[in-house]
Design a protein around this motif. Structure first.
Motif, short mmCIF file in Angstrom:
data_model
loop_
_atom_site.label_atom_id
_atom_site.label_comp_id
_atom_site.label_asym_id
_atom_site.label_seq_id
_atom_site.Cartn_x
_atom_site.Cartn_y
_atom_site.Cartn_z
N PRO A 22 0.58 -1.36 0.31
CA PRO A 22 -0.51 -0.06 0.19
C PRO A 22 0.53 1.41 0.02
O PRO A 22 0.47 2.21 0.33
N ASP A 23 1.49 1.10 0.04
CA ASP A 23 3.15 2.24 0.72
C ASP A 23 3.84 3.00 -0.64
O ASP A 23 3.67 3.46 -1.70
N CYS A 24 4.76 2.09 -1.42
CA CYS A 24 5.48 1.87 -2.63
C CYS A 24 5.16 1.55 -4.01
O CYS A 24 5.45 0.85 -4.73
N ASP A 25 3.51 0.52 -3.59
CA ASP A 25 3.19 -0.55 -4.66
C ASP A 25 4.46 -1.59 -5.16
O ASP A 25 4.26 -2.27 -6.18
N GLY A 26 5.29 -2.24 -4.36
CA GLY A 26 5.97 -3.10 -4.81
C GLY A 26 5.23 -4.51 -4.64
O GLY A 26 3.96 -4.79 -3.47
N SER A 27 6.01 -5.40 -4.63
CA SER A 27 5.14 -6.97 -5.01
C SER A 27 5.98 -6.85 -2.94
O SER A 27 6.34 -7.04 -2.42
N VAL A 28 4.86 -7.86 -2.62
CA VAL A 28 4.76 -8.52 -1.67
C VAL A 28 4.39 -10.14 -1.51
O VAL A 28 4.59 -10.62 -2.13
N ARG A 29 5.18 -10.31 -0.55
CA ARG A 29 5.67 -11.42 0.27
C ARG A 29 5.39 -12.06 1.22
O ARG A 29 6.01 -11.11 2.42
N THR A 30 5.46 -13.43 1.55
CA THR A 30 4.42 -13.86 2.76
C THR A 30 5.71 -15.71 2.88
O THR A 30 5.72 -16.47 1.88
N ALA A 31 6.54 -15.18 3.85
CA ALA A 31 7.59 -16.12 4.22
C ALA A 31 7.64 -15.87 6.11
O ALA A 31 7.45 -15.31 6.99
N THR A 32 7.44 -17.87 6.71
CA THR A 32 7.84 -17.87 7.73
C THR A 32 6.73 -16.75 8.76
O THR A 32 7.54 -16.21 9.77
N GLU A 34 5.41 -14.14 8.20
CA GLU A 34 5.46 -12.57 8.17
C GLU A 34 5.24 -12.60 6.68
O GLU A 34 5.20 -13.09 5.61
N THR A 35 4.40 -11.58 6.36
CA THR A 35 4.20 -11.12 4.47
C THR A 35 4.70 -9.01 5.43
O THR A 35 4.25 -8.40 5.42
N ILE A 36 5.42 -9.55 4.46
CA ILE A 36 6.53 -7.81 4.09
C ILE A 36 6.61 -7.85 3.20
O ILE A 36 6.33 -8.53 1.46
N CYS A 37 6.98 -6.22 3.17
CA CYS A 37 7.18 -5.87 1.20
C CYS A 37 8.52 -5.48 0.55
O CYS A 37 9.32 -5.70 1.44
N GLU A 38 8.28 -6.77 -0.56
CA GLU A 38 10.36 -6.29 -1.15
C GLU A 38 10.95 -5.58 -1.12
O GLU A 38 12.43 -5.79 -1.11
N LYS A 39 10.57 -4.49 -1.73
CA LYS A 39 10.87 -3.01 -1.95
C LYS A 39 10.95 -2.32 -0.69
O LYS A 39 12.25 -1.70 -0.54
N CYS A 40 10.11 -2.06 -0.21
CA CYS A 40 11.06 -1.55 1.19
C CYS A 40 10.92 -1.62 2.69
O CYS A 40 11.18 -1.01 3.22
N GLY A 41 9.94 -3.02 2.80
CA GLY A 41 10.82 -3.79 3.85
C GLY A 41 9.67 -3.41 4.85
O GLY A 41 9.63 -4.14 5.83
N LEU A 42 8.59 -2.79 4.24
CA LEU A 42 7.22 -2.46 5.44
C LEU A 42 6.79 -4.18 5.86
O LEU A 42 5.78 -5.31 4.78
N VAL A 43 5.96 -4.30 7.36
CA VAL A 43 5.83 -5.78 7.29
C VAL A 43 4.12 -5.08 7.26
O VAL A 43 3.82 -4.49 8.57
N LEU A 44 3.52 -6.16 6.37
CA LEU A 44 2.27 -5.76 6.82
C LEU A 44 1.54 -6.74 7.85
O LEU A 44 0.40 -6.82 8.15
N GLU A 45 1.64 -8.38 7.78
CA GLU A 45 1.00 -9.03 8.87
C GLU A 45 2.08 -9.56 9.16
O GLU A 45 3.32 -10.15 8.66
#
Length: 303
Positions: A22-32, A34-45
């Motif tokens: 929602p901040d940088c329109d980057g791709s989001v990855r869910t692993a271990t 946690e749901t984080i943004c691969e571009k800015c590192g924002l933790v969504l969940e």
């Protein structure tokens, strides 16, 4: 409704999603978890599923959650219940009335222990494997491997027409051959409840039917045991190992008994190091004749 239509999402720990940040329109990855943004590192969940044991405050000291682990050394994989005699689970003494009740329960459990004759034979054979492994001084790893081989032989109906003691002894010897442990059939048969002929017959059948990855026996594997029984020095042991390695490279061990080659290497090493050991003494420990020892020694002197 199909099963796959019920669950639209999954909760696996390694799930790849294509949701945008929602901040940088980057791709989001869910692993271990946690749901984080691969571009800015924002933790969504950061809700992570804890798949470990759920210790409570009463179990922090003992950390007891389940019973004993599964083991191949028992016919029921160790899942049977062990009924105590004089104490309960907390170490308190039992009353006479409780002991009589446990005796009745233990008797009924022993009667219902075997579901069939095949299961009873499996339990007896595994007990023989455990006894033989303990008598030979083997570790838990080799004992478990021998029990697995006996289970395979029992499942393939190789025990039919053969004694369970012979198949159990053959399983122990097959485990030694598969792991490269230098133990001879004569040594295993000396501790088993069968003769050498039946052990050999059962092992040959298992080796053919089960396609065992048995390693060839070499003289190098026998030297350490002979040196320990003869109580020679480390210098003699190393010299005998060098002679055995040279004999293997020269090809004179082909078609020769490994015990005879090991005895010849050890006798020649004692002569080179100035240790006085008779040929008969070394030949007796190795299980060969003095004539075989001298023949192997002469072949070693040629190289």
């Amino acid at each position: 409704m199909a099963t796959r239509e019920i669950y639209t999402t999954t909760f696996d720990e390694d799930v790849q999603t294509t949701t945008e940040c929602p901040d940088c329109d980057g791709s989001v990855r869910t692993a271990t978890g946690e749901t984080i943004c691969e571009k800015c590192g924002l933790v969504l969940e950061d809700t992570q599923l804890d798949r470990g044991p759920n210790w409570n405050r009463y179990d922090e000291q003992t950390e007891k959650r389940t019973g004993a682990p599964l083991t191949p050394t028992r016919h029921d994989r160790g899942l049977s219940t062990e009924i105590g005699r004089y104490q309960d689970g907390n170490g308190n003494s039992l009353s006479s009335r409780k002991r009589r009740q446990l005796n009745r329960l233990r008797r009924e459990q022993s009667r219902a222990r075997w579901q069939s004759k095949a299961e009873r034979n499996l339990g007896y054979g595994l007990g023989e494997v455990r006894r033989l492994s303990s008598s030979l001084g083997f570790g838990e790893s080799l004992r478990d491997q021998a029990c697995v081989l006996f289970r395979r032989a029992h499942a393939e109906s190789l025990c039919i027409g053969r004694s369970l003691e012979a198949v159990a002894a053959a399983s122990v010897y097959a485990a030694c051959r598969c792991t490269g442990l230098g133990r001879s059939r004569t040594e295993v048969a000396a501790r088993a409840r069968c003769d050498l002929g039946r052990l050999t017959n059962a092992y040959n059948t298992m080796n053919c039917e089960l396609e065992l990855p048995a390693q060839p026996v070499s003289a190098i594997d026998r030297i350490s045991k002979l040196a320990t029984e003869l109580e020679v020095s480390e210098r003699v042991r190393r010299r005998a190992l060098e002679l055995a390695q040279a004999a293997t490279e020269a090809g004179i061990t082909v078609g020769r008994q490994p015990s005879g080659v090991a005895a010849g290497c050890l006798y020649l090493a004692t002569e080179r190091c100035g240790l006085c050991l008779s040929q008969r003494e070394i030949a007796t420990v190795a299980g060969v004749s003095p004539t075989t020892l001298r023949s192997r020694r002469d072949e070693l002197l040629e190289i």
